[in-house]
Design a protein around this motif. Structure first.
Motif, PDB file in Angstrom:
ATOM      1  N   UNK A  50      16.603 -13.963 -75.589  1.00 51.24           N
ATOM      2  CA  UNK A  50      15.563 -12.985 -75.271  1.00 51.24           C
ATOM      3  C   UNK A  50      16.106 -11.571 -75.128  1.00 51.24           C
ATOM      4  N   UNK A  53      17.524 -10.844 -79.253  1.00 54.14           N
ATOM      5  CA  UNK A  53      16.585 -11.280 -80.284  1.00 54.14           C
ATOM      6  C   UNK A  53      17.139 -11.080 -81.695  1.00 54.14           C
ATOM      7  N   UNK A  73       9.971 -19.360 -76.832  1.00 55.31           N
ATOM      8  CA  UNK A  73       8.755 -19.631 -77.571  1.00 55.31           C
ATOM      9  C   UNK A  73       9.060 -20.268 -78.918  1.00 55.31           C
ATOM     10  N   UNK A  75       7.898 -19.488 -81.870  1.00 52.03           N
ATOM     11  CA  UNK A  75       8.163 -18.507 -82.932  1.00 52.03           C
ATOM     12  C   UNK A  75       9.582 -17.959 -82.840  1.00 52.03           C
ATOM     13  N   UNK A  76      10.086 -17.777 -81.630  1.00 57.33           N
ATOM     14  CA  UNK A  76      11.485 -17.347 -81.488  1.00 57.33           C
ATOM     15  C   UNK A  76      12.421 -18.397 -82.090  1.00 57.33           C
ATOM     16  N   UNK A  78      11.803 -20.572 -84.325  1.00 57.24           N
ATOM     17  CA  UNK A  78      11.677 -20.586 -85.792  1.00 57.24           C
ATOM     18  C   UNK A  78      12.550 -19.512 -86.427  1.00 57.24           C
ATOM     19  N   UNK A  79      12.529 -18.317 -85.836  1.00 54.58           N
ATOM     20  CA  UNK A  79      13.332 -17.207 -86.369  1.00 54.58           C
ATOM     21  C   UNK A  79      14.814 -17.592 -86.382  1.00 54.58           C
ATOM     22  N   UNK A 336      12.622  -5.514 -76.852  1.00 56.91           N
ATOM     23  CA  UNK A 336      11.357  -5.963 -77.431  1.00 56.91           C
ATOM     24  C   UNK A 336      10.500  -4.824 -77.971  1.00 56.91           C
ATOM     25  N   UNK A 339      12.078  -2.137 -83.483  1.00 55.44           N
ATOM     26  CA  UNK A 339      12.184  -2.981 -84.669  1.00 55.44           C
ATOM     27  C   UNK A 339      13.633  -3.289 -85.018  1.00 55.44           C
ATOM     28  N   UNK A 356      15.233  -9.452 -84.847  1.00 55.47           N
ATOM     29  CA  UNK A 356      14.551 -10.487 -85.629  1.00 55.47           C
ATOM     30  C   UNK A 356      13.358 -11.120 -84.912  1.00 55.47           C
ATOM     31  N   UNK A 357      13.482 -11.327 -83.610  1.00 58.81           N
ATOM     32  CA  UNK A 357      12.418 -12.039 -82.878  1.00 58.81           C
ATOM     33  C   UNK A 357      11.616 -11.097 -81.972  1.00 58.81           C
ATOM     34  N   UNK A 358      11.616  -9.799 -82.315  1.00 62.00           N
ATOM     35  CA  UNK A 358      10.811  -8.872 -81.518  1.00 62.00           C
ATOM     36  C   UNK A 358       9.340  -9.303 -81.506  1.00 62.00           C
ATOM     37  N   UNK A 359       8.747  -9.242 -80.329  1.00 60.06           N
ATOM     38  CA  UNK A 359       7.314  -9.483 -80.223  1.00 60.06           C
ATOM     39  C   UNK A 359       6.894 -10.936 -80.404  1.00 60.06           C
ATOM     40  N   UNK A 360       7.860 -11.838 -80.482  1.00 58.17           N
ATOM     41  CA  UNK A 360       7.521 -13.248 -80.694  1.00 58.17           C
ATOM     42  C   UNK A 360       7.037 -13.872 -79.391  1.00 58.17           C
ATOM     43  N   UNK A 361       5.773 -13.696 -79.084  1.00 56.82           N
ATOM     44  CA  UNK A 361       5.235 -14.189 -77.810  1.00 56.82           C
ATOM     45  C   UNK A 361       4.583 -15.555 -77.957  1.00 56.82           C
TER      46      UNK A 361
ATOM     47  N   UNK B   1       7.118 -11.502 -88.111  1.00 54.03           N
ATOM     48  CA  UNK B   1       6.841 -12.548 -87.122  1.00 54.03           C
ATOM     49  C   UNK B   1       5.727 -13.453 -87.644  1.00 54.03           C
ATOM     50  N   UNK B 275       5.756  -9.313 -71.922  1.00 48.65           N
ATOM     51  CA  UNK B 275       5.709  -9.073 -73.361  1.00 48.65           C
ATOM     52  C   UNK B 275       4.271  -9.038 -73.873  1.00 48.65           C
ATOM     53  N   UNK B 304       7.692 -14.003 -70.380  1.00 51.51           N
ATOM     54  CA  UNK B 304       6.719 -14.931 -70.965  1.00 51.51           C
ATOM     55  C   UNK B 304       5.851 -15.641 -69.925  1.00 51.51           C
ATOM     56  N   UNK B 337       2.592  -3.709 -78.006  1.00 52.91           N
ATOM     57  CA  UNK B 337       3.420  -4.913 -78.030  1.00 52.91           C
ATOM     58  C   UNK B 337       3.070  -5.861 -79.179  1.00 52.91           C
TER      59      UNK B 337
END
Lengths: 362, 362
Positions: A50, A53, A73, A75-76, A78-79, A336, A339, A356-361, B1, B275, B304, B337
């Motif tokens: 976190x 990222x 999360x 999505x994180x 996955x990245x 976060x 970019x 890479x995982x910015x904003x992955x909430x 994302x 976030x 989160x 965000x």
């Protein structure tokens, strides 16, 4: 966003502000120091992504000896799976068919995936998703005093472990906690009792995962824990210095900012507002420290302005157009907002990495 | 994302959380109400795009009668210029050769661009950049009590106006202020005296721009102002309800969240952490209001997790897996965000817009 990202070799003084920058050598030293500490005490170390990222930074952490990574999360995860990481712990209750179905797809493609659960509802959702052919590892999240998520007692942890162990598509992987600062004794008591109760039931509990950066160097005070998770240590921030976790020389992140106004003798305005620093106070009464200007206090933020009270600043404060370096209260939330992240060594930019995982909430 | 953005027609109950959503009808009513108020009082209205950062929403505001838009940064203005907006006021001191050179390119391609300045340093930078063939309009920013940027006195405003007017590449466009809440009388006094002093010097002051959402409906108490700028009014938020600017029925933004844990009788945890909501308190002691559950207080956020104290909540709080709607303290920072924003009407998604200027801090 058409941001003027700097080329490698650019002097820091020419980086467009506001911009967080990372000192390569300090970051590498932070990674090495924490890994050495965990190695010394026989703890597996699992960095939480976190804070940065960034896949390339996680790779440095794993290359240094980390057993895998910690995400929050789907999505994180996955990245980072896309970037080749194959041992991921998601410390979150995953709920709902959409998230569960993506979790199942993720579990099918990496070697070691685990999640946590702190309720029968969460376990039931996982149970209805996973199958014996490709089971999911589930740890029970325990509240050892931080008062966030987690079962409240060792007995409740065991009951949930039994539920997990009874499902063909799930494997009980152990117990996990995000402890309160200074809570090593409580964590140890909770883990030890849970292990004892599980042992009485004949249930194996291979992983006991504790975490947190402020107390990282107290991890050896929790002998029952097999691994420690931490994120902030990689960059460090003002709250970590206050916690005694590091010194100012270990601060890898600074936010470069420019003085944009000097409207009154006791006031300056910087271009690092809440869109650069966030409003996270973490117990401070101001929004970050200005390197080299101890009495200058960032007393308020709006999105693009940081208002600095100079009334207690004994040193002449820089004039309009001058760059200053701000130590953020909380590094993870700064990451976060951008970019990409700019890295540097000896005053020059070394690389610019996608966050890479910015904003992955999700 | 790889966020599972919903298709048009999707019921809100199926939107992936955490996610801010915008009620189309409430937003349209907010736009119409404020434009009608400004029309009624003979004020030009210039919406600040910081709240939505979406070209399509700015288009609705201009179609309703706004004279142009207000941005804070060069990169924001570039995004909106690319989308066809040709009357942009950047209410910021633009400093440094990189930003100035992009500002010059922007000025060359849109009909009406203006910036503000509150110091000789800022004016000198602008003066060395712009030429008589394509001059830049500059307003003097005045501090009428908000204690952020701005010259401190009408006399200082006039001195800076004279400096601007003396440069071939610049045009003095007027005066601008971001006032303190409740400061209409101070704003009027500052503007009126500055106009009088400018008039004595024979300097025309066509634009007198005031702003702010909390005091928007007091704009008619500043007769010397020709235009008003406001951002938050378009979505509204908890701080606007508190200010009496709107009612709960005018709240266009809610953050959809899911209950992910119910660890204790007096505690719930939602998946909208910092976030999703940010840590902006704006004077509140908690991080947002949960629609329909007045006594439930969001007492702490981590990235989160939102921890909800239920001890004062008299109504049964939803169980794990249930969606709730959170009214954020501050809508603008939530927008920043998320990569996209979900709009809805009558419980169904209408469109998903890119947050075009998200993260544009430069």
């Amino acid at each position: 966003m058409s941001y003027p990202w700097p080329e490698a070799g650019t002097p820091l003084e020419q980086v467009a502000t506001p911009m967080p920058v990372i000192d390569e050598d300090r970051m590498a030293a932070n990674i090495a120091r924490v890994q050495a500490y965990c190695d010394q005490h026989g703890k597996a170390f699992r960095p939480h992504i976190k804070t940065h990222k960034i896949a390339a930074v996680a790779r440095q952490q794993v290359d240094a000896g980390a057993v895998g990574i910690n995400c929050q999360k789907v999505t994180e995860a996955e990245v980072f799976a896309d970037a080749g990481f194959d041992d991921i712990l998601i410390t979150y209750n995953i709920l709902g068919s959409a998230k569960l179905s993506r979790l199942k797809a993720l579990n099918a493609r990496i070697a070691r995936l685990a999640v946590v659960a702190d309720s029968e509802v969460t376990v039931a959702g996982l149970a209805s998703t996973f199958e014996a052919g490709r089971p999911l590892t589930v740890l029970v999240e325990c509240d050892t005093g931080a008062r966030r998520c987690g079962v409240q007692t060792p007995e409740a942890a065991v009951a949930l472990a039994e539920q997990i162990a009874s499902v063909a598509g799930l494997r009980f992987g152990g117990i996990m906690t995000y402890p309160a600062v200074g809570g090593a004794a409580e964590v140890e008591a909770f883990l030890a009792r849970t292990m004892m109760l599980l042992s009485q039931k004949g249930i194996d509990c291979p992983v006991r995962s504790s975490g947190g950066s402020p107390d990282l160097f107290a991890a050896h005070l929790v002998p029952s824990a097999t691994e420690h998770r931490a994120g902030t240590y990689v960059y460090n921030d003002r709250s970590m210095v206050r916690a005694g976790h590091c010194t100012a020389d270990d601060l890898a992140m600074h936010v470069l900012a420019t003085v944009v106004s000097r409207p009154a003798a006791d006031r300056a305005v910087l271009d690092c507002g809440s869109k650069a620093l966030t409003s996270d106070l973490l117990g401070f009464t101001d929004y970050g420290a200005i390197d080299g200007f101890e009495g200058a206090r960032i007393v308020s933020l709006s999105e693009e302005h940081a208002v600095v009270d100079l009334s207690e600043c004994t040193k002449p404060f820089p004039q309009i157009g001058t760059m200053v370096k701000v130590v953020p209260n909380h590094t993870c939330v700064v990451t976060n907002l951008f970019d990409r992240m700019v890295f540097h060594r000896n005053g020059r930019v070394t690389r610019v990495e996608n966050v890479d995982a910015r904003g992955a909430v999700w």
